[in-house]
Design a protein around this motif. Structure first.
Motif, PDB file in Angstrom:
ATOM      1  N   GLU A 151     -15.170  -5.588   5.087  1.00 39.76           N
ATOM      2  CA  GLU A 151     -16.243  -5.024   5.161  1.00 39.76           C
ATOM      3  C   GLU A 151     -17.409  -5.733   4.366  1.00 39.76           C
TER       4      GLU A 151
ATOM      5  N   VAL B  49     -11.971  -1.596  -5.800  1.00 42.83           N
ATOM      6  CA  VAL B  49     -10.997  -2.660  -4.904  1.00 42.83           C
ATOM      7  C   VAL B  49     -11.322  -3.936  -5.610  1.00 42.83           C
TER       8      VAL B  49
ATOM      9  N   GLN C 201     -14.163  -3.591   0.923  1.00 45.52           N
ATOM     10  CA  GLN C 201     -12.868  -4.190   1.373  1.00 45.52           C
ATOM     11  C   GLN C 201     -13.068  -5.677   1.993  1.00 45.52           C
TER      12      GLN C 201
ATOM     13  N   ASN D  55     -17.583   0.149  -3.010  1.00 41.18           N
ATOM     14  CA  ASN D  55     -16.082  -0.283  -2.615  1.00 41.18           C
ATOM     15  C   ASN D  55     -16.355  -1.114  -1.256  1.00 41.18           C
TER      16      ASN D  55
ATOM     17  N   LYS E 260      -9.511   4.792   1.772  1.00 42.02           N
ATOM     18  CA  LYS E 260      -8.521   3.505   1.862  1.00 42.02           C
ATOM     19  C   LYS E 260      -7.532   3.732   0.866  1.00 42.02           C
ATOM     20  N   ASN E 261      -6.255   3.406   1.599  1.00 42.46           N
ATOM     21  CA  ASN E 261      -5.059   3.618   1.110  1.00 42.46           C
ATOM     22  C   ASN E 261      -4.816   2.687  -0.441  1.00 42.46           C
TER      23      ASN E 261
ATOM     24  N   VAL F 291      -4.634   7.946  -1.183  1.00 42.80           N
ATOM     25  CA  VAL F 291      -5.859   7.503  -0.714  1.00 42.80           C
ATOM     26  C   VAL F 291      -6.998   7.337  -1.835  1.00 42.80           C
TER      27      VAL F 291
ATOM     28  N   ASN G 225     -13.480   6.049   0.153  1.00 43.36           N
ATOM     29  CA  ASN G 225     -13.593   5.683   1.439  1.00 43.36           C
ATOM     30  C   ASN G 225     -12.435   5.973   2.342  1.00 43.36           C
TER      31      ASN G 225
ATOM     32  N   SER H  49      -3.408   0.576  -3.688  1.00 43.84           N
ATOM     33  CA  SER H  49      -2.146  -0.359  -3.777  1.00 43.84           C
ATOM     34  C   SER H  49      -1.238  -0.349  -4.654  1.00 43.84           C
TER      35      SER H  49
ATOM     36  N   ASP I 130      -8.246  -6.886  -1.026  1.00 47.69           N
ATOM     37  CA  ASP I 130      -8.096  -5.383  -0.801  1.00 47.69           C
ATOM     38  C   ASP I 130      -6.857  -4.861  -1.684  1.00 47.69           C
TER      39      ASP I 130
ATOM     40  N   ASN J  46       0.975  -1.243   0.015  1.00 51.01           N
ATOM     41  CA  ASN J  46      -0.009  -0.118   0.130  1.00 51.01           C
ATOM     42  C   ASN J  46       0.905   1.374   0.088  1.00 51.01           C
TER      43      ASN J  46
ATOM     44  N   GLN K 255      -6.458  -2.025  -3.949  1.00 51.21           N
ATOM     45  CA  GLN K 255      -7.205  -0.696  -3.836  1.00 51.21           C
ATOM     46  C   GLN K 255      -6.813   0.106  -4.961  1.00 51.21           C
TER      47      GLN K 255
END
Length: 333
Positions: free
Chosen positions: A275, A320, A272, A270, A139-140, A134, A137, A142, A313, A130, A315
């Motif tokens: 989630e 994702v 992950q 999205n 999220k970092n 971002v 949401n 990839s 994940d 990662n 991303q």
């Protein structure tokens, strides 16, 4: 766009600030009293003036003077020239939205918490990590690296000078600015997912429910979750259905059916891995069932796809990817 006209003036100010900071702050020294040489210092020592100006314009200098450790894939000056020409950005006159974009692009070159040498990367062969950029949401994003032919990042940027070492990390100079990755970036850069790309492109030759290649390539689309079958998974499902490949002939998987199959691998959000809820998962094609205890997906035919736990994940800026080992099918007669 032309390269910033005030680069050297900015750089002079930048160096002055660095000099004052390093001379006045005892925290910049190692325990043995030796002055720290941060990744920012190393960037300057290697002539990366455009990177230095971009860091200053986006207030990232202090971040990269921190403890780290950092691994930085640092674009050379020609790479920044190409980016600025293509986008029309002026680092001396960025709007708030442009500054946020440039900052996120720069952070897409930075891995915090890992000090990865070229030896580390080559020994791994390929894989994901990662960056500090971002996406959906918060999220970092990839980053995918492959070392089968040099060290290549996200299938587009090659390390030209490796292992420029700082006290708080390592810089690898690259020849292209690493774009914010999309779902398409990860599908096309990983050879193990090449048949997924073929399936997306083939579905587009018919009357697809969504224009697949354009959609997964569009930074502003989605976000989506894609359950991505491996090449082995596609080979297995063709054998399972007694088909020879993609095509419109007898014994081949036609474009319309390919479209229907692909829809069962896409969720319009999205999601992950942490989630993913047990029970019904509503894909664009229809419902499947998730078992989060065993990390599996079951289609309407009772066929079970394992989610590859080491490949979740992944991303991108528009969604994702989770890799699976079996193609999900629509209800069969």
């Amino acid at each position: 766009m032309k390269i910033i006209s005030k680069t050297f003036k900015m750089l002079a100010v930048f160096l002055l600030v660095l000099g004052i900071t390093n001379c006045s702050d005892d925290d910049d020294n190692n325990d043995d009293g030796v002055q720290a040489t941060t990744v920012v210092d190393v960037a300057l020592e290697n002539g990366l003036t455009s990177l230095a100006a971009a860091l200053e314009a986006t207030d990232l200098v202090t971040t990269l003077q921190g403890t780290g450790p950092f691994t930085v894939f640092a674009p050379d000056n020609n790479a920044f020239d190409a980016l600025l020409t293509a986008t029309g950005l002026d680092l001396n006159n960025l709007s708030a939205n442009e500054e946020a974009l440039v900052r996120n692009i720069l952070l897409n070159h930075v891995i915090i918490g890992q000090n990865l040498s070229s030896t580390n990367l080559v020994n791994a062969g390929s894989g994901y990590t990662n960056t500090q950029a971002v996406g959906p949401n918060g999220k970092n994003l990839s980053l995918y690296f492959n070392t089968s032919n040099g060290v290549v990042i996200n299938g587009q940027s090659t390390v030209t000078t490796a292992d420029r070492t700082a006290t708080n990390g390592t810089i690898h100079i690259v020849n292209t600015v690493i774009d914010l990755p999309t779902i398409a970036t990860f599908a096309t850069s990983n050879p193990a997912l090449s048949l997924l790309v073929d399936a997306l492109a083939y579905a587009d030759t018919g009357s697809p429910t969504v224009p697949y290649i354009d959609t997964v390539s569009d930074e502003s689309a989605g976000p989506f979750t894609v359950f991505a079958p491996t090449n082995d998974a596609f080979g297995a499902v063709l054998a399972e259905l007694n088909l020879s490949g993609f095509g419109e002939g007898t014994g081949e998987l036609n474009a319309a059916t390919t479209d229907t199959v692909l829809l069962y691998h896409i969720v319009g959000a999205n999601v992950q891995s942490t989630e993913l809820n047990p029970g019904t998962v509503s894909t664009l094609g229809g419902d499947i069932t998730a078992d989060t205890s065993n990390f599996t997906l079951t289609d309407a035919n009772g066929r079970i796809s394992n989610i590859v736990t080491s490949l979740v994940d992944i991303q991108g800026i528009n969604g994702v990817v989770h890799v699976i080992d079996k193609v999900i099918l629509f209800p069969l007669p």
